[in-house]
Design a protein around this motif. Sequence first.
Motif, PDB file in Angstrom:
ATOM      1  N   PRO A  85      -6.191  52.415  26.550  1.00 26.83           N
ATOM      2  CA  PRO A  85      -7.260  52.676  27.442  1.00 26.83           C
ATOM      3  C   PRO A  85      -8.525  52.118  27.153  1.00 26.83           C
ATOM      4  O   PRO A  85      -8.974  51.905  25.961  1.00 26.83           O
ATOM      5  N   GLU A 180       3.307  57.742  31.349  1.00 23.16           N
ATOM      6  CA  GLU A 180       1.929  57.718  31.065  1.00 23.16           C
ATOM      7  C   GLU A 180       1.315  57.521  32.682  1.00 23.16           C
ATOM      8  O   GLU A 180       0.243  58.090  32.900  1.00 23.16           O
ATOM      9  N   HIS A 183       1.788  60.352  35.380  1.00 18.23           N
ATOM     10  CA  HIS A 183       1.549  61.783  35.188  1.00 18.23           C
ATOM     11  C   HIS A 183       2.893  62.675  35.452  1.00 18.23           C
ATOM     12  O   HIS A 183       2.543  63.831  35.965  1.00 18.23           O
ATOM     13  N   ALA A 203      -2.235  64.689  32.572  1.00 20.01           N
ATOM     14  CA  ALA A 203      -2.776  63.279  32.635  1.00 20.01           C
ATOM     15  C   ALA A 203      -2.306  62.466  31.213  1.00 20.01           C
ATOM     16  O   ALA A 203      -2.660  63.010  29.965  1.00 20.01           O
ATOM     17  N   ARG A 204      -1.554  61.439  31.495  1.00 18.38           N
ATOM     18  CA  ARG A 204      -1.032  60.679  30.404  1.00 18.38           C
ATOM     19  C   ARG A 204      -0.071  61.278  29.443  1.00 18.38           C
ATOM     20  O   ARG A 204      -0.537  61.601  28.170  1.00 18.38           O
ATOM     21  N   ARG A 206       2.537  61.870  26.757  1.00 19.87           N
ATOM     22  CA  ARG A 206       3.092  60.811  25.701  1.00 19.87           C
ATOM     23  C   ARG A 206       4.309  61.156  24.928  1.00 19.87           C
ATOM     24  O   ARG A 206       4.801  60.658  24.256  1.00 19.87           O
ATOM     25  N   GLU A 221      -2.407  63.879  27.462  1.00 20.17           N
ATOM     26  CA  GLU A 221      -3.248  63.314  26.086  1.00 20.17           C
ATOM     27  C   GLU A 221      -4.790  63.240  26.897  1.00 20.17           C
ATOM     28  O   GLU A 221      -5.906  63.713  26.299  1.00 20.17           O
ATOM     29  N   ASN A 222      -4.867  62.781  28.168  1.00 17.66           N
ATOM     30  CA  ASN A 222      -6.078  62.707  28.858  1.00 17.66           C
ATOM     31  C   ASN A 222      -6.924  63.927  29.476  1.00 17.66           C
ATOM     32  O   ASN A 222      -7.866  63.726  29.585  1.00 17.66           O
ATOM     33  N   ASP A 223      -6.256  64.939  29.508  1.00 19.19           N
ATOM     34  CA  ASP A 223      -6.529  66.234  30.101  1.00 19.19           C
ATOM     35  C   ASP A 223      -6.668  67.375  29.223  1.00 19.19           C
ATOM     36  O   ASP A 223      -6.884  68.264  29.607  1.00 19.19           O
ATOM     37  N   LYS A 244     -11.566  70.153  25.216  1.00 22.35           N
ATOM     38  CA  LYS A 244     -11.799  68.709  25.762  1.00 22.35           C
ATOM     39  C   LYS A 244     -11.591  67.799  24.755  1.00 22.35           C
ATOM     40  O   LYS A 244     -11.410  66.417  24.990  1.00 22.35           O
ATOM     41  N   ARG A 247      -6.855  65.465  22.225  1.00 22.00           N
ATOM     42  CA  ARG A 247      -5.969  64.729  22.702  1.00 22.00           C
ATOM     43  C   ARG A 247      -4.553  64.880  22.561  1.00 22.00           C
ATOM     44  O   ARG A 247      -4.103  63.982  21.464  1.00 22.00           O
TER      45      ARG A 247
END
Length: 339
Positions: A85, A180, A183, A203-204, A206, A221-223, A244, A247
């Motif tokens: 990212p 990823e 989603h 989101a994302r 992994r 990971e992202n949310d 938040k 990750r």
Amino acid sequence: MRKILISALALLSAYGCGPKPSSPAAPAYLIYVTNERSGDVSIIDPETRREVGRMAIGKRPRGLVISPDKRFLYVAVSGSPIGGPGVDESALPPPDKAADGIVVINLASRQVVKTLRGVSDPEQIAISPDGERLYVASEDSGKLLVISRGGEILSEIAVGGEPEGLSVSPKGDTILATSEEEHTVSILRGQPLAAVARVEVGARPRNAVFVNDTKAVVPGENDASLSVVDLAAAKRLRTIALPKSDRPMGVVKWDDHTILVTTGRGGRLVRVDLDASGESVVASAAVGPRPWGLAVSPDRKLAVTANGSSNDITLVDPVTFKVLGHIAVGKGPWGVAAG
């Protein structure tokens, strides 16, 4: 007579003929860590808590798995430049496709036996319970590859852009593969293996882990989410929200109701109660910057996190969540396995 016997024993000992001290017992298991930036694998003795070996194996080693018979270690290596990212991939150098492959290491001799070729940009690996098939996430092709133990590519299955997380059910009849980019998590079954459903998750995603034959958890990971998925109905049952700042990346089943999760930039390992009606995080330990890879020892006395930014691993008591120590490894530790 006694003096003669003592003198004889002393003489034998002086010439190396007396009883010899026993060698230290070999550890019950070892810990293996892939170091993405230094291109090697660290070997850790959990009893002495020291690195006892390091093997150079190729570019960007990431995913790894130990064979069920404990004879081999399989490691994904990739010639694709490190991105992620926020990185302008158009400015990166071209990938070195000749460096892509699955390195096979004999654990007894600590020697590379061979490298399986024909897979593009492999990231994570899983293995069938009988050890006959490898499942490989080919990140840049968007496919899950099924490879025989001998290296033959048996099938290639589209599972969405940038696949990464892989998990095999205990019976070996269901495979999970996360995307990823899209989603989602794909559910694969049958002979020949095929995707029977694709479920939207966080989101994302992994990684993924089976809780039982019909339920899995997929970290986003992202949310900062954990999606609980009903595999029979192919739908998301609920979403557990983490802070938040977390990750979530690595995930391991602890029991039928709880999982362990590394939180990346959150810098901690957490235990999550999947059935909690209130706060789901029931234990937490600060382990270091950017913990990604996660493993639990065979005797369930240690949880091990690979901390990418501090070039070390952290040992944690998975019951008390007390941090037991840190061990330096190579550069950019990514994945970890114990066996």
